[in-house]
Design a protein around this motif. Structure first.
Motif, PDB file in Angstrom:
ATOM      1  N   PRO A   1       0.832  -1.192   0.000  1.00 42.98           N
ATOM      2  CA  PRO A   1       0.000   0.000   0.000  1.00 42.98           C
ATOM      3  C   PRO A   1       0.875   1.254   0.000  1.00 42.98           C
ATOM      4  CG  PRO A   1       0.193  -0.823   2.224  1.00 42.98           C
ATOM      5  CD  PRO A   1       0.905  -1.815   1.348  1.00 42.98           C
ATOM      6  N   LEU A   2       0.337   2.354  -0.502  1.00 47.27           N
ATOM      7  CA  LEU A   2       1.102   3.590  -0.536  1.00 47.27           C
ATOM      8  C   LEU A   2       1.641   3.932   0.846  1.00 47.27           C
ATOM      9  CD1 LEU A   2       1.954   6.161  -2.150  1.00 47.27           C
ATOM     10  CD2 LEU A   2      -0.190   7.188  -1.327  1.00 47.27           C
ATOM     11  N   ALA A   3       0.823   3.722   1.872  1.00 53.70           N
ATOM     12  CA  ALA A   3       1.207   3.976   3.256  1.00 53.70           C
ATOM     13  C   ALA A   3       0.344   3.078   4.135  1.00 53.70           C
ATOM     14  CB  ALA A   3       1.007   5.452   3.602  1.00 53.70           C
ATOM     15  N   THR A   4       0.505   3.184   5.431  1.00 49.89           N
ATOM     16  CA  THR A   4      -0.292   2.347   6.326  1.00 49.89           C
ATOM     17  C   THR A   4      -1.528   3.064   6.849  1.00 49.89           C
ATOM     18  OG1 THR A   4       1.069   3.007   8.211  1.00 49.89           O
ATOM     19  CG2 THR A   4       1.705   0.991   7.035  1.00 49.89           C
ATOM     20  N   THR A   5      -1.608   4.378   6.664  1.00 54.61           N
ATOM     21  CA  THR A   5      -2.761   5.154   7.111  1.00 54.61           C
ATOM     22  C   THR A   5      -3.093   6.234   6.086  1.00 54.61           C
ATOM     23  OG1 THR A   5      -1.476   6.850   8.284  1.00 54.61           O
ATOM     24  CG2 THR A   5      -2.054   4.853   9.528  1.00 54.61           C
ATOM     25  N   VAL A   6      -4.313   6.724   6.158  1.00 54.68           N
ATOM     26  CA  VAL A   6      -4.718   7.843   5.295  1.00 54.68           C
ATOM     27  C   VAL A   6      -3.843   9.055   5.565  1.00 54.68           C
ATOM     28  CG1 VAL A   6      -6.576   9.481   4.836  1.00 54.68           C
ATOM     29  CG2 VAL A   6      -7.093   7.034   5.020  1.00 54.68           C
ATOM     30  N   ALA A   7      -3.568   9.333   6.837  1.00 56.58           N
ATOM     31  CA  ALA A   7      -2.762  10.504   7.185  1.00 56.58           C
ATOM     32  C   ALA A   7      -1.373  10.431   6.560  1.00 56.58           C
ATOM     33  CB  ALA A   7      -2.655  10.632   8.701  1.00 56.58           C
ATOM     34  N   ASP A   8      -0.770   9.246   6.553  1.00 50.66           N
ATOM     35  CA  ASP A   8       0.560   9.108   5.953  1.00 50.66           C
ATOM     36  C   ASP A   8       0.496   9.241   4.434  1.00 50.66           C
ATOM     37  OD1 ASP A   8       1.653   8.791   8.428  1.00 50.66           O
ATOM     38  OD2 ASP A   8       2.095   6.658   8.231  1.00 50.66           O
ATOM     39  N   ALA A   9      -0.566   8.740   3.819  1.00 45.22           N
ATOM     40  CA  ALA A   9      -0.737   8.913   2.371  1.00 45.22           C
ATOM     41  C   ALA A   9      -0.842  10.392   2.027  1.00 45.22           C
ATOM     42  CB  ALA A   9      -1.981   8.170   1.893  1.00 45.22           C
ATOM     43  N   ASP A  10      -1.550  11.145   2.859  1.00 44.41           N
ATOM     44  CA  ASP A  10      -1.665  12.589   2.638  1.00 44.41           C
ATOM     45  C   ASP A  10      -0.310  13.271   2.732  1.00 44.41           C
ATOM     46  OD1 ASP A  10      -4.392  12.388   2.272  1.00 44.41           O
ATOM     47  OD2 ASP A  10      -4.899  12.993   4.326  1.00 44.41           O
ATOM     48  N   ARG A  11       0.524  12.824   3.655  1.00 46.53           N
ATOM     49  CA  ARG A  11       1.857  13.420   3.795  1.00 46.53           C
ATOM     50  C   ARG A  11       2.686  13.191   2.527  1.00 46.53           C
ATOM     51  NH1 ARG A  11       4.998  11.937   9.136  1.00 46.53           N
ATOM     52  NH2 ARG A  11       6.466  13.373   8.101  1.00 46.53           N
ATOM     53  N   ILE A  12       2.599  11.999   1.957  1.00 43.11           N
ATOM     54  CA  ILE A  12       3.335  11.709   0.725  1.00 43.11           C
ATOM     55  C   ILE A  12       2.813  12.582  -0.414  1.00 43.11           C
ATOM     56  CG2 ILE A  12       3.780   9.950  -1.038  1.00 43.11           C
ATOM     57  CD1 ILE A  12       3.780   7.877   1.234  1.00 43.11           C
ATOM     58  N   ALA A  13       1.505  12.661  -0.552  1.00 38.12           N
ATOM     59  CA  ALA A  13       0.913  13.456  -1.628  1.00 38.12           C
ATOM     60  C   ALA A  13       1.281  14.930  -1.491  1.00 38.12           C
ATOM     61  CB  ALA A  13      -0.603  13.278  -1.630  1.00 38.12           C
TER      62      ALA A  13
ATOM     63  N   ASP B   1       0.596  13.310 -11.114  1.00 34.90           N
ATOM     64  CA  ASP B   1      -0.256  12.306 -10.476  1.00 34.90           C
ATOM     65  C   ASP B   1      -0.658  11.327 -11.566  1.00 34.90           C
ATOM     66  OD1 ASP B   1      -1.627  11.061  -8.407  1.00 34.90           O
ATOM     67  OD2 ASP B   1      -3.400  12.356  -8.549  1.00 34.90           O
ATOM     68  N   SER B   2      -0.827  10.077 -11.198  1.00 36.99           N
ATOM     69  CA  SER B   2      -1.221   9.075 -12.180  1.00 36.99           C
ATOM     70  C   SER B   2      -2.667   9.301 -12.600  1.00 36.99           C
ATOM     71  CB  SER B   2      -1.079   7.662 -11.602  1.00 36.99           C
ATOM     72  OG  SER B   2      -1.730   6.720 -12.438  1.00 36.99           O
ATOM     73  N   PRO B   3      -2.945   9.392 -13.896  1.00 34.47           N
ATOM     74  CA  PRO B   3      -4.330   9.540 -14.344  1.00 34.47           C
ATOM     75  C   PRO B   3      -5.122   8.238 -14.247  1.00 34.47           C
ATOM     76  CG  PRO B   3      -2.865   9.415 -16.241  1.00 34.47           C
ATOM     77  CD  PRO B   3      -1.983   9.464 -15.023  1.00 34.47           C
ATOM     78  N   LEU B   4      -4.439   7.122 -13.993  1.00 31.60           N
ATOM     79  CA  LEU B   4      -5.115   5.830 -13.898  1.00 31.60           C
ATOM     80  C   LEU B   4      -5.375   5.411 -12.454  1.00 31.60           C
ATOM     81  CD1 LEU B   4      -3.317   3.735 -16.677  1.00 31.60           C
ATOM     82  CD2 LEU B   4      -5.232   5.335 -16.860  1.00 31.60           C
ATOM     83  N   HIS B   5      -4.438   5.696 -11.576  1.00 31.21           N
ATOM     84  CA  HIS B   5      -4.586   5.358 -10.157  1.00 31.21           C
ATOM     85  C   HIS B   5      -3.839   6.425  -9.367  1.00 31.21           C
ATOM     86  CE1 HIS B   5      -5.226   2.762  -6.675  1.00 31.21           C
ATOM     87  NE2 HIS B   5      -3.979   3.000  -6.329  1.00 31.21           N
ATOM     88  N   GLY B   6      -4.542   7.503  -9.073  1.00 31.31           N
ATOM     89  CA  GLY B   6      -3.907   8.652  -8.459  1.00 31.31           C
ATOM     90  C   GLY B   6      -3.896   8.618  -6.942  1.00 31.31           C
ATOM     91  N   MET B   7      -3.376   9.679  -6.364  1.00 29.32           N
ATOM     92  CA  MET B   7      -3.283   9.765  -4.907  1.00 29.32           C
ATOM     93  C   MET B   7      -4.650   9.668  -4.240  1.00 29.32           C
ATOM     94  SD  MET B   7      -0.089  10.060  -3.790  1.00 29.32           S
ATOM     95  CE  MET B   7       0.213   8.739  -4.943  1.00 29.32           C
ATOM     96  N   ALA B   8      -5.684  10.229  -4.860  1.00 31.99           N
ATOM     97  CA  ALA B   8      -7.028  10.144  -4.287  1.00 31.99           C
ATOM     98  C   ALA B   8      -7.521   8.700  -4.259  1.00 31.99           C
ATOM     99  CB  ALA B   8      -7.995  11.020  -5.075  1.00 31.99           C
ATOM    100  N   ASP B   9      -7.152   7.919  -5.267  1.00 32.39           N
ATOM    101  CA  ASP B   9      -7.537   6.506  -5.291  1.00 32.39           C
ATOM    102  C   ASP B   9      -6.835   5.734  -4.185  1.00 32.39           C
ATOM    103  OD1 ASP B   9      -9.167   6.715  -7.682  1.00 32.39           O
ATOM    104  OD2 ASP B   9      -7.289   6.936  -8.780  1.00 32.39           O
ATOM    105  N   SER B  10      -5.545   5.986  -4.020  1.00 32.26           N
ATOM    106  CA  SER B  10      -4.787   5.324  -2.959  1.00 32.26           C
ATOM    107  C   SER B  10      -5.347   5.691  -1.591  1.00 32.26           C
ATOM    108  CB  SER B  10      -3.312   5.723  -3.034  1.00 32.26           C
ATOM    109  OG  SER B  10      -2.740   5.353  -4.271  1.00 32.26           O
ATOM    110  N   ARG B  11      -5.681   6.950  -1.415  1.00 31.21           N
ATOM    111  CA  ARG B  11      -6.226   7.424  -0.145  1.00 31.21           C
ATOM    112  C   ARG B  11      -7.552   6.742   0.170  1.00 31.21           C
ATOM    113  NH1 ARG B  11      -9.218  11.121   2.687  1.00 31.21           N
ATOM    114  NH2 ARG B  11      -8.059  12.410   4.184  1.00 31.21           N
TER     115      ARG B  11
END
Length: 348
Positions: free
Chosen positions: A113-125, A314-324
């Protein structure tokens, strides 16, 4: 009446497109498969690898034809010979290792997974946006040819309005053995490691859910064992996704619409054929030219190179919002699990 027709796959070509020089953080099994797939099927090249233990990095470099080995991820990311960093460390290292690459001004592909939490995914984005680099989750299945064909069929209304989707991704594990799957400090458990694929598939075909409910079990140490998750989108589209470390499932994904249905005929995680059924009959999509198994990891690298070449962040196929959104589903599922006594092991 003729059988349903298929659009062409529109994945990025494996050869002949833009190329990047890749660095790898975390010389484990998935990194080896990724590197071999790139070198075998694309013009992309892995030129550097980093590990906390230099001997691991040097062994990986010898085994996979990589030029340089580092015992410091920051030094590797800072190398002018590296354009993009692939983070292949355990789940709990994804955030710090991705931030290291981004701080060096490098694009980054982060293993799912991009990260282990939504908050961490937001930090990466947020860090990637501030640095002006592309950050992308290595949800490699989305970039495979069969997924691009399914996406076009759904967008074109081939099965009408999507109303229901299902997905199962479960592999039995010996949880009495040491390793990351049974280690809570490394993000062990079904949800983050293999469940992410089931949640991705149902989200991919239905859209982002607004309601999530789940049942399943977890050990007292936080290693989740299994889960069944039901989601609903704002348009009322339902989906069920199941995952487990206690049993092995066929890995089938289905989509049902008002005018037809789709069903994968092979495991949904890997390059697959699928069946399309409409009022015109049933037809099977398959492409024998597509590399099989983990050889398909090459497609996500070619896609990322094409996005960078186009100036995308950002990926147009699977972007940060999708990962989140997937991580939000995982967090909701984790909160609903029942703690079980003992530390059961899956049958082998």
């Amino acid at each position: 009446m003729p059988a349903p027709a298929f659009p062409s796959a529109d994945n990025a070509p494996l050869r002949g497109g833009p190329t990047l020089r890749w660095g790898v953080i975390g010389p484990g099994e998935i990194a080896g498969d990724f590197t071999d797939a790139l070198h075998r099927h694309t013009d992309q090249r892995v030129v550097a690898v980093a590990s906390r233990r230099r001997e691991h990095a040097e062994a990986f470099a010898r085994d996979h034809g990589v030029d340089r080995a580092f015992d410091d991820a920051e030094a590797m990311a800072a190398s002018p010979d590296v354009d993009v960093v692939y983070v292949a460390t355990p789940h709990t290292r994804h955030l710090p290792d991705a931030l290291t690459a981004i701080a060096a001004g490098k694009h980054v592909l982060v293993e799912k997974p991009l990260a282990t939490t939504v908050a961490d995914a937001d930090r990466i984005a947020e860090a990637a946006a501030a640095a002006g680099v592309l950050a992308m989750e290595a949800l490699w299945t989305r970039y495979l040819p069969h997924s691009t064909v399914i996406a076009r069929l759904l967008a074109d209304g081939a099965i009408g309005d999507v109303r229901l989707a299902t997905a199962d991704v479960a592999w039995a594990n010996d949880l009495s053995a040491p390793g990351r799957m049974s280690d809570p400090a490394l993000g062990g458990g079904a949800l983050l490691d293999i469940g992410v694929y089931a949640f991705w598939f149902t989200q991919f075909v239905t859209g982002h859910p607004v309601e999530r409910s789940a049942t399943g079990s977890t050990r007292a140490d936080g290693v989740d064992l299994d889960a069944a998750v039901v989601t609903r989108t704002a348009e009322g589209v339902l989906a069920t996704a199941v995952t487990s470390l206690l049993a092995t499932s066929p890995g089938i994904g289905t989509v049902a619409g008002s005018d037809g249905s789709l069903r994968t005929l092979d495991h949904l995680v890997f390059p697959a054929s699928f069946e399309l059924t409409t009022g015109r009959g049933t037809a099977v999509w398959s492409d024998p030219a597509v590399p099989t198994g983990r050889e398909g990891l090459a497609y996500q690298a070619a896609a990322l190179a094409s996005f960078v070449d186009r100036g995308l962040r950002d990926s147009p196929l699977h972007g940060m919002a999708d990962s989140r959104s997937i991580l939000a589903t995982i967090e909701a599922a984790r909160a609903s699990l029942t703690v079980v006594d003992g530390r059961p092991s899956a049958a082998r």
